[in-house]
Scaffold this motif. Structure first.
Motif, PDB file in Angstrom:
ATOM      1  N   LYS A 102       2.285  11.130   2.470  1.00 15.66           N
ATOM      2  CA  LYS A 102       3.471  10.925   3.308  1.00 15.66           C
ATOM      3  C   LYS A 102       4.663  10.442   2.507  1.00 15.66           C
ATOM      4  O   LYS A 102       5.715  10.150   3.084  1.00 15.66           O
ATOM      5  CB  LYS A 102       3.151   9.921   4.423  1.00 15.66           C
ATOM      6  CG  LYS A 102       2.099  10.397   5.405  1.00 15.66           C
ATOM      7  CD  LYS A 102       1.875   9.369   6.502  1.00 15.66           C
ATOM      8  CE  LYS A 102       0.852   9.866   7.513  1.00 15.66           C
ATOM      9  NZ  LYS A 102       0.604   8.875   8.585  1.00 15.66           N
ATOM     10  N   SER A 127       0.860  -1.183   0.000  1.00 20.92           N
ATOM     11  CA  SER A 127       0.000   0.000   0.000  1.00 20.92           C
ATOM     12  C   SER A 127       0.896   1.233   0.000  1.00 20.92           C
ATOM     13  O   SER A 127       2.111   1.133   0.184  1.00 20.92           O
ATOM     14  CB  SER A 127      -0.925  -0.002   1.223  1.00 20.92           C
ATOM     15  OG  SER A 127      -0.175   0.045   2.417  1.00 20.92           O
ATOM     16  N   ARG A 128       0.288   2.373  -0.211  1.00 24.12           N
ATOM     17  CA  ARG A 128       1.062   3.607  -0.223  1.00 24.12           C
ATOM     18  C   ARG A 128       0.234   4.758   0.298  1.00 24.12           C
ATOM     19  O   ARG A 128      -1.001   4.740   0.205  1.00 24.12           O
ATOM     20  CB  ARG A 128       1.581   3.922  -1.626  1.00 24.12           C
ATOM     21  CG  ARG A 128       0.522   4.228  -2.657  1.00 24.12           C
ATOM     22  CD  ARG A 128       1.122   4.268  -4.070  1.00 24.12           C
ATOM     23  NE  ARG A 128       2.090   5.345  -4.219  1.00 24.12           N
ATOM     24  CZ  ARG A 128       3.033   5.367  -5.172  1.00 24.12           C
ATOM     25  NH1 ARG A 128       3.126   4.372  -6.022  1.00 24.12           N
ATOM     26  NH2 ARG A 128       3.862   6.393  -5.252  1.00 24.12           N
ATOM     27  N   ASP A 129       0.930   5.740   0.843  1.00 22.59           N
ATOM     28  CA  ASP A 129       0.308   6.979   1.297  1.00 22.59           C
ATOM     29  C   ASP A 129       1.065   8.101   0.591  1.00 22.59           C
ATOM     30  O   ASP A 129       2.160   8.480   1.005  1.00 22.59           O
ATOM     31  CB  ASP A 129       0.421   7.105   2.815  1.00 22.59           C
ATOM     32  CG  ASP A 129      -0.291   8.327   3.366  1.00 22.59           C
ATOM     33  OD1 ASP A 129      -0.493   9.290   2.601  1.00 22.59           O
ATOM     34  OD2 ASP A 129      -0.627   8.333   4.545  1.00 22.59           O
ATOM     35  N   ASN A 130       0.498   8.615  -0.474  1.00 17.92           N
ATOM     36  CA  ASN A 130       1.206   9.625  -1.274  1.00 17.92           C
ATOM     37  C   ASN A 130       1.386  10.924  -0.504  1.00 17.92           C
ATOM     38  O   ASN A 130       2.344  11.659  -0.763  1.00 17.92           O
ATOM     39  CB  ASN A 130       0.479   9.860  -2.588  1.00 17.92           C
ATOM     40  CG  ASN A 130       0.670   8.711  -3.564  1.00 17.92           C
ATOM     41  OD1 ASN A 130       1.590   7.891  -3.402  1.00 17.92           O
ATOM     42  ND2 ASN A 130      -0.177   8.634  -4.563  1.00 17.92           N
TER      43      ASN A 130
END
Length: 119
Positions: free
Chosen positions: A76, A71-74
């Motif tokens: 952050k 998953s990713r948190d763009n």
């Protein structure tokens, strides 16, 4: 240039879980597809998982499907690898990598984080 720093590795018993993180230096993080790779002692580096810049598309190696989640948190500039039901054969140095969405090869690599799964 993109600098990548992995964290979250460690020693865990078989059946346990770990969450790896990879922080990127670029604010325009969303233009990069991100991948996780691993290399066990005496073996070649292998693909583990990847995620598109928007996060809409993911891919996994057969060996980790159903156990690992990328998953990713763009906001952050960070990509994650949640690893559940770990097996001893998951022991390796794990690397995150970035590539521009228009290219095939991963151009930027982190320094790696060790994951050791004990029996």
């Amino acid at each position: 240039q993109v600098q990548l720093v992995e964290s979250g590795g460690g020693l865990v018993q078989a059946g346990g879980s770990l969450r790896l993180s990879c922080a990127a230096s670029r604010r325009t993080f969303s233009i990069y597809d991100m991948g996780w790779f691993r290399q066990a002692p005496g073996k070649e580096r292998e693909f583990v998982a990847s995620i598109s810049g928007s996060g809409d598309s993911t891919a996994y190696a057969d060996s980790v499907k159903g156990r690992f989640t990328i998953s990713r948190d763009n906001a952050k500039s960070t990509v994650y690898l949640q690893m559940n039901s770990l097996k001893t054969e998951d022991t390796a140095v794990y690397y995150c990598a970035a590539r521009n969405s228009l290219t095939v090869s991963y151009a930027y690599w982190g320094q790696g984080t060790q994951v050791t799964v004990s029996s």
